[in-house]
Structures are given as C-alpha cells and as structure tokens.
Design a protein around this motif. Structure first.
Motif, mmCIF file in Angstrom:
data_model
loop_
_atom_site.group_PDB
_atom_site.id
_atom_site.type_symbol
_atom_site.label_atom_id
_atom_site.label_comp_id
_atom_site.label_asym_id
_atom_site.label_seq_id
_atom_site.Cartn_x
_atom_site.Cartn_y
_atom_site.Cartn_z
ATOM 1 N N UNK A 101 0.814 -1.209 0.000
ATOM 2 C CA UNK A 101 0.000 0.000 0.000
ATOM 3 C C UNK A 101 0.842 1.251 0.000
ATOM 4 N N UNK A 102 0.179 2.411 0.027
ATOM 5 C CA UNK A 102 0.834 3.711 -0.006
ATOM 6 C C UNK A 102 0.711 4.332 1.378
ATOM 7 N N UNK A 103 1.829 4.806 1.905
ATOM 8 C CA UNK A 103 1.819 5.517 3.178
ATOM 9 C C UNK A 103 2.644 6.792 3.001
ATOM 10 N N UNK A 104 2.410 7.821 3.832
ATOM 11 C CA UNK A 104 3.157 9.074 3.674
ATOM 12 C C UNK A 104 4.650 8.862 3.871
ATOM 13 N N UNK A 105 5.434 9.675 3.177
ATOM 14 C CA UNK A 105 6.881 9.621 3.332
ATOM 15 C C UNK A 105 7.337 10.784 4.201
ATOM 16 N N UNK A 106 8.621 10.821 4.509
ATOM 17 C CA UNK A 106 9.171 11.952 5.248
ATOM 18 C C UNK A 106 9.314 11.724 6.726
ATOM 19 N N UNK A 107 9.035 10.529 7.194
ATOM 20 C CA UNK A 107 9.272 10.213 8.592
ATOM 21 C C UNK A 107 8.149 10.568 9.539
ATOM 22 N N UNK A 108 7.029 11.096 9.053
ATOM 23 C CA UNK A 108 5.926 11.449 9.939
ATOM 24 C C UNK A 108 5.098 10.215 10.272
ATOM 25 N N UNK A 109 4.248 10.344 11.299
ATOM 26 C CA UNK A 109 3.339 9.252 11.610
ATOM 27 C C UNK A 109 2.425 9.012 10.419
ATOM 28 N N UNK A 110 2.149 7.749 10.147
ATOM 29 C CA UNK A 110 1.306 7.426 9.003
ATOM 30 C C UNK A 110 -0.118 7.946 9.217
ATOM 31 N N UNK A 111 -0.615 7.837 10.444
ATOM 32 C CA UNK A 111 -1.916 8.428 10.767
ATOM 33 C C UNK A 111 -1.648 9.723 11.526
ATOM 34 N N UNK A 112 -1.833 10.842 10.846
ATOM 35 C CA UNK A 112 -1.546 12.142 11.456
ATOM 36 C C UNK A 112 -2.813 12.962 11.688
ATOM 37 N N UNK A 113 -3.909 12.567 11.044
ATOM 38 C CA UNK A 113 -5.172 13.303 11.143
ATOM 39 C C UNK A 113 -6.325 12.332 11.382
ATOM 40 N N UNK A 114 -7.300 12.792 12.168
ATOM 41 C CA UNK A 114 -8.528 12.028 12.407
ATOM 42 C C UNK A 114 -9.713 12.873 11.959
ATOM 43 N N UNK A 115 -10.629 12.262 11.223
ATOM 44 C CA UNK A 115 -11.884 12.938 10.892
ATOM 45 C C UNK A 115 -13.045 12.030 11.307
ATOM 46 N N UNK A 116 -13.975 12.579 12.060
ATOM 47 C CA UNK A 116 -15.206 11.862 12.402
ATOM 48 C C UNK A 116 -16.185 12.073 11.253
ATOM 49 N N UNK A 117 -15.935 11.367 10.162
ATOM 50 C CA UNK A 117 -16.755 11.484 8.966
ATOM 51 C C UNK A 117 -17.168 10.105 8.464
ATOM 52 N N UNK A 118 -17.028 9.101 9.320
ATOM 53 C CA UNK A 118 -17.446 7.760 8.953
ATOM 54 C C UNK A 118 -18.924 7.556 9.243
#
Length: 397
Positions: free
Chosen positions: A184-201
């Motif tokens: 799969x695709x995950x963000x690069x640059x060393x940041x946490x892969x999950x950096x944002x949460x949205x209550x939109x489910x």
C-alpha cells in the motif's frame, strides 16, 4: 430439546464473563481496572501511566511486552483483562492507496449480535487521514449518503472509537518497531502514518457526544496517541445544541455538512434541517468556541448535478457565511448503487469554486478517494449483510 442443547444452555448460563479488553480504555477506565485487581491506591497514578504508555505509545497487544512492569503484576492483569482489538473482517485496498476496514465489534450484551462498522485510511504525501465511525449505522437519513440508508443499531463506545485508530496504526506499522505494509501507499518523510482524524465515517458524532469527546481526549493525549487537536475534525449535520459543548470540551476542529443554501432543499438532502434550520445552525457557528481565522470552520458541500450547483447558489453560500471564519470544501458526489443523484460536471464545479474563491474563501475541490472500494465520502456502508443474504439464498432447502 436434545441433551446436547441442554448442556450447551447450561454451559452458557454458568460460563464466566469474557475478559475485558483495555485497548481503547480511557485513563479513568484504566484506573478502575487497576483497583479491580487490587492495586494499592497510592500506585494507581503510576500504574495507569505505565499501561497508558504501553497501550497507546508502544501499541503492544500483550501484557507480557510491558517490560517495566513486574511479572507478578502482569499476571494479575492477564487474569482479568486482555488487550484484544476488535476483529478485522475484511481489509480492502484501493488503487489510489486508500484502505477500508470492516471491523466486527464485540456484542454489547449476551443477547446482542456482534455489530460491524467501517473506517477508512486515506494517505497523502504529507499526511495520513483516518476516517472513523461513531455509530453502527446512522441516526440520520441524508438522501445523498449511502450510510444514511443503513439502519441505526447503536452508538459506539469511546473504547470502540479509539480502537479504530489502534487497528489502523497496527496495520500500517505506525507503532514503534513495526514495519509498514508492502502492498500500500503511506506518507513519506518520517511522519506518523496516521496524522489526522476525521469523524466522517458512519454515524452522527454529536448524537454520541460523550463517547466522541472521550475518544478525542485519548486521541490528543500527549503521552499516548498524541494527535494535535487541530488535526482532529468532528463533522456534524448540524446538531445545534451540542456545538458549544463540542468546542468548549474537546477543542476539536468543526466541519458542517451543509450541502444547500435554502431550507426547502436542505430539508430533503439533510432532514435534520427541519429541526435545526440553516439560520439557527449558522448562528451557532458564529459563536463556536475557538473559531478564528487560524481555526476556521469547514463547510462541506456535496456537488449534485442540477440540484445545488448553480452560480446563484454559490453566491448565496458566500452571503450566508459572511462573518464566519470558514472554508468551503466542495465534494464531487460519489455515486452508489441505487442513488437518484448524479455528480455535477467538472466545469460546473470549477465555476462554483471560482465564485466562492473570488469572494475570499478557500474552496478546495476534494479529490474523490477509494471509489473503487466504496470508501469515498458518503459511501460507507457495509455490504456484508447483502452478501450473506445472497449466500443463504443460494443454499438448497
């Protein structure tokens, strides 16, 4: 009734209650759990901090991995509790890197059937956003939303909301010492892969306010999951009486599912509008605690062909939002099986966006993500029941 049935019934009647999981527990719940196993009151704060670190920072799934806790105390914890996560029924990976998980929750009582919810991970180059659910099904019946066609079952507990982030970070290798998935695709640059949460489910978060606010507190705790409150967004169709509480208690960012500039149309698209009409909703936004140019309210506006996408409606939207620190998120409609709506043409969306932008508001057009796995905005609805029904019909009587 057969003997075996009687034995099974008896066994169910006398069987001990299953161990409770502490994965997703709040600080208060961890403290209560420690008192249950006889931890001295003078140690509760220290022991809670230890558990908190291992569960939320390290992401361990076994008490045996909590190396700074004695074996004796770990054994006491394991006798009464677990760190079990809800079951992942399926994981779908979109061609654009979006992931959707169907998660089975433990029954809320012995008589209840296990419920299921969906959450979605959306990776970008600079961030990873997790869209979490707050209810099983939805209390609302927004006519353009696939989730709104699903019957409401119950609210999620704070623990069940938090567990969605734990599952996502675990699956993505987003806890220390875990490798990211290779498919799969995950963000690069060393940041946490999950950096944002949205209550939109799935679900209307403000109809489950207490559990949502407890979950936000755990998400944003700096000693654990450690997400900035400015990276946590709660989206609501407009439960007006709860808006002041949301801003004051959680500090989360606010998103409003607006979608129309006239009450008669919004009554159809978002039936909650009959209870809390546009003028009342926007007045609550004007006084939303913490709203400023640095913390703008997002207004979500799904683009429906020939329904709400005219230049006149774009100009009315600008007029309605005057004085509110806002940005307008234009969402191309995501079709789903059986819907009567169509997405606005690209040129129509661009013209609408230009009017809003030229009036001084940011008006990004959201790029649809995960359409091929029904994970895009407004599409979250488990197909599991439909598939099971088909399977039963295929069985010869």
């Amino acid at each position: 009734m057969t003997a075996s049935t009687l034995i099974d019934s008896t066994a169910e009647a006398v069987a001990p209650a299953p161990s409770r999981s502490l994965a997703g527990a709040t600080r208060k719940e961890l403290a209560a759990a420690l008192l249950e196993i006889g931890a001295p009151e003078r140690e509760i704060r220290m022991r809670s901090a230890q558990l908190w670190h291992w569960i939320y920072h390290q992401g361990v799934s076994s008490f045996d991995d909590m190396l700074n806790i004695s074996k004796v105390f770990r054994a006491k914890l394991a006798e009464r509790f677990t760190l079990t996560r809800p079951q992942i029924v399926s994981e779908q990976l979109s061609s654009d890197g979006t992931r959707k998980w169907l998660i089975r929750l433990a029954p809320s009582s012995a008589r209840d059937r296990a419920a299921e919810v969906e959450c979605v991970y959306i990776p970008d180059t600079d961030r990873g956003t997790l869209c979490v659910s707050s209810q099983v099904g939805c209390t609302l019946t927004c006519s353009f939303c696939h989730t709104g066609t699903q019957q409401f079952v119950r609210n999620l507990t704070a623990q069940e909301i938090i567990a969605q982030l734990i599952i996502a970070r675990e699956r993505l290798g987003d806890f220390p010492g875990r490798a990211p998935p290779q498919d799969g695709i995950v963000p690069s640059g060393g940041s946490r892969f999950v950096s944002n949460i949205v209550f939109m489910g799935m679900g209307e978060p403000l109809y489950n306010f207490d559990n949502v606010s407890d979950a936000v507190a755990v998400f944003s705790d700096g000693d654990g999951l450690s997400l900035s409150k400015r990276r946590i967004t709660v989206s609501t169709a407009g439960v007006v009486p709860r808006l002041p509480d949301l801003g004051a208690k959680t500090g989360a960012m606010l998103a409003i599912s607006l979608h129309a500039v006239r009450d008669d149309l919004r009554d159809t698209l978002v039936p909650l509008n009959k209870k809390y009409p546009i003028a009342e909703l926007l007045q609550a936004c004007r006084t939303y605690p913490g709203a400023s140019n640095a913390r703008r309210i997002t207004f979500e506006y799904v683009m429906l062909k020939g329904i709400n996408d005219s230049p006149a409606e774009a100009r009315e939207l600008v007029r309605l939002l005057k004085g509110i620190p806002a940005k307008i998120n234009l969402i191309p409609f995501n079709p789903w099986p059986g819907t009567a709506y169509e997405c606005s043409d690209e040129a129509t969306i661009e013209a609408f966006s230009d009017i809003v932008f030229n009036a001084g508001y940011a008006s990004p057009v959201r790029t649809p993500r995960g359409r091929d796995i029904l994970a895009a905005c407004g599409q979250l609805k488990s197909e599991t029941e439909k598939l099971r029904a088909r399977a039963l019909l295929s069985i010869d009587p």
